[in-house]
Scaffold this motif. Structure first.
Motif, mmCIF file in Angstrom:
data_model
loop_
_atom_site.group_PDB
_atom_site.id
_atom_site.type_symbol
_atom_site.label_atom_id
_atom_site.label_comp_id
_atom_site.label_asym_id
_atom_site.label_seq_id
_atom_site.Cartn_x
_atom_site.Cartn_y
_atom_site.Cartn_z
ATOM 1 N N SER A 9 1.174 8.457 -4.367
ATOM 2 C CA SER A 9 0.880 8.395 -2.908
ATOM 3 C C SER A 9 0.085 9.214 -2.235
ATOM 4 O O SER A 9 -0.211 9.187 -0.998
ATOM 5 N N TYR A 61 6.604 4.052 4.746
ATOM 6 C CA TYR A 61 5.302 4.500 4.550
ATOM 7 C C TYR A 61 4.827 3.574 3.015
ATOM 8 O O TYR A 61 5.795 3.305 2.286
ATOM 9 N N THR A 62 3.725 3.323 2.994
ATOM 10 C CA THR A 62 3.262 2.311 1.777
ATOM 11 C C THR A 62 2.047 2.742 1.078
ATOM 12 O O THR A 62 1.295 3.649 1.856
ATOM 13 N N HIS A 63 1.817 2.474 -0.042
ATOM 14 C CA HIS A 63 0.600 2.681 -0.812
ATOM 15 C C HIS A 63 0.092 1.528 -1.631
ATOM 16 O O HIS A 63 1.039 1.140 -2.701
ATOM 17 N N THR A 69 -2.797 4.761 1.608
ATOM 18 C CA THR A 69 -1.450 5.136 1.966
ATOM 19 C C THR A 69 -1.415 4.748 3.727
ATOM 20 O O THR A 69 -2.502 5.008 4.278
ATOM 21 N N ARG A 70 -0.300 3.993 3.959
ATOM 22 C CA ARG A 70 -0.245 3.489 5.347
ATOM 23 C C ARG A 70 1.143 3.851 5.965
ATOM 24 O O ARG A 70 2.320 4.050 5.273
ATOM 25 N N GLU A 74 -3.540 3.521 8.774
ATOM 26 C CA GLU A 74 -3.835 4.347 7.501
ATOM 27 C C GLU A 74 -3.547 5.926 7.531
ATOM 28 O O GLU A 74 -3.736 6.317 8.607
ATOM 29 N N THR A 117 -3.482 11.871 3.337
ATOM 30 C CA THR A 117 -2.446 12.673 2.939
ATOM 31 C C THR A 117 -3.057 13.885 2.037
ATOM 32 O O THR A 117 -2.400 14.627 1.673
#
Length: 238
Positions: A41, A168-170, A175-176, A234, A237
């Protein structure tokens, strides 16, 4: 107002959940092992104790909301927000975000909505929830294999609260950040309070490598929760 077309239905933003029951178990795990799990991530775990991160296991009965009724299981980690400086200790967990590593559900509409709108790593699974007694139980199977069987014992009541969070997600290389707020009523918390049995699924092996089963740091049960999920953004990272 932003909206998304999912399976021929318009889903307006923010997405609202009017009623849900949520059960969670928080575990301290080795920070280096947790970092290895979420390395894809580009995010970093929060060390709430030196060398220790927090893995959260949760299961939810969504009883009323914009994405219909469904069951969900989540495996997540507390993380340092991108760009944050310094460490995140146990006393300032509000500075942490929650990275959702795995999020199986048992209905196809929420599966597609979760993946397309927010990038949640939703997959179809068999999720059996037994919430009618004081002991809350979740049996999770994926592709016919047992992932885990977890039992949570409710603790002492605490006041109702409303908390803004960042999830947070991926998914598919992106990654969002997902703005997320929860209003919790009927909340109970206790030290420990979870029994867990792992199966032979790859996620069970991942949990085993993190040191589970072990005593939970604490558990919580929320009998009446409402939530809102905002539009995903978005996140860079690197």
């Amino acid at each position: 107002m932003a909206s998304h077309l999912i399976q021929g239905r318009t889903v307006g933003m923010p997405v609202r959940v009017e009623d849900a029951e949520v059960c969670s178990a928080f575990y301290t795990v080795r920070a280096d092992a947790a970092r290895a799990v979420i390395a894809y991530s580009g995010l970093d775990v929060a060390e709430v104790f030196p060398g220790k991160a927090v893995c959260v296991l949760l299961f939810v009965d969504y009883r009323e909301g914009d994405l219909d009724t469904y069951h969900e299981f989540g495996m997540a980690f507390l993380i340092r927000r991108p760009g944050a400086k310094g460490t995140v200790g146990l006393r300032d967990l509000r500075e942490a975000g929650m990275f959702v590593h795995w999020l199986p559900v048992d209905q196809r509409f929420t599966l597609e909505a979760g993946r397309r709108i927010w990038g949640f790593p939703k997959e179809l699974a068999d999720i059996e929830l037994r919430l009618g007694s004081p002991y809350k139980r979740c049996v999770l199977r994926k592709d016919g294999r047992l992932v885990l069987d977890v039992l949570i014992r409710p603790g002492l009541p605490v006041p109702a609260a409303m908390a803004p969070l960042d999830a947070y997600t991926h998914l598919e290389g992106v990654t969002r950040r997902v703005p997320w707020s929860v209003r919790a009523g009927g909340t109970r918390i206790r030290p420990g309070g979870a029994l867990i049995r792992l199966g032979n699924h790859p996620i069970a092996k991942e949990l085993s490598e993190l040191g589970l089963p072990k005593r939970a740091l604490f558990t919580s049960t929320v009998s009446r929760a409402s939530m809102t999920f905002g539009e995903a953004e978005e996140v860079r990272t690197v």
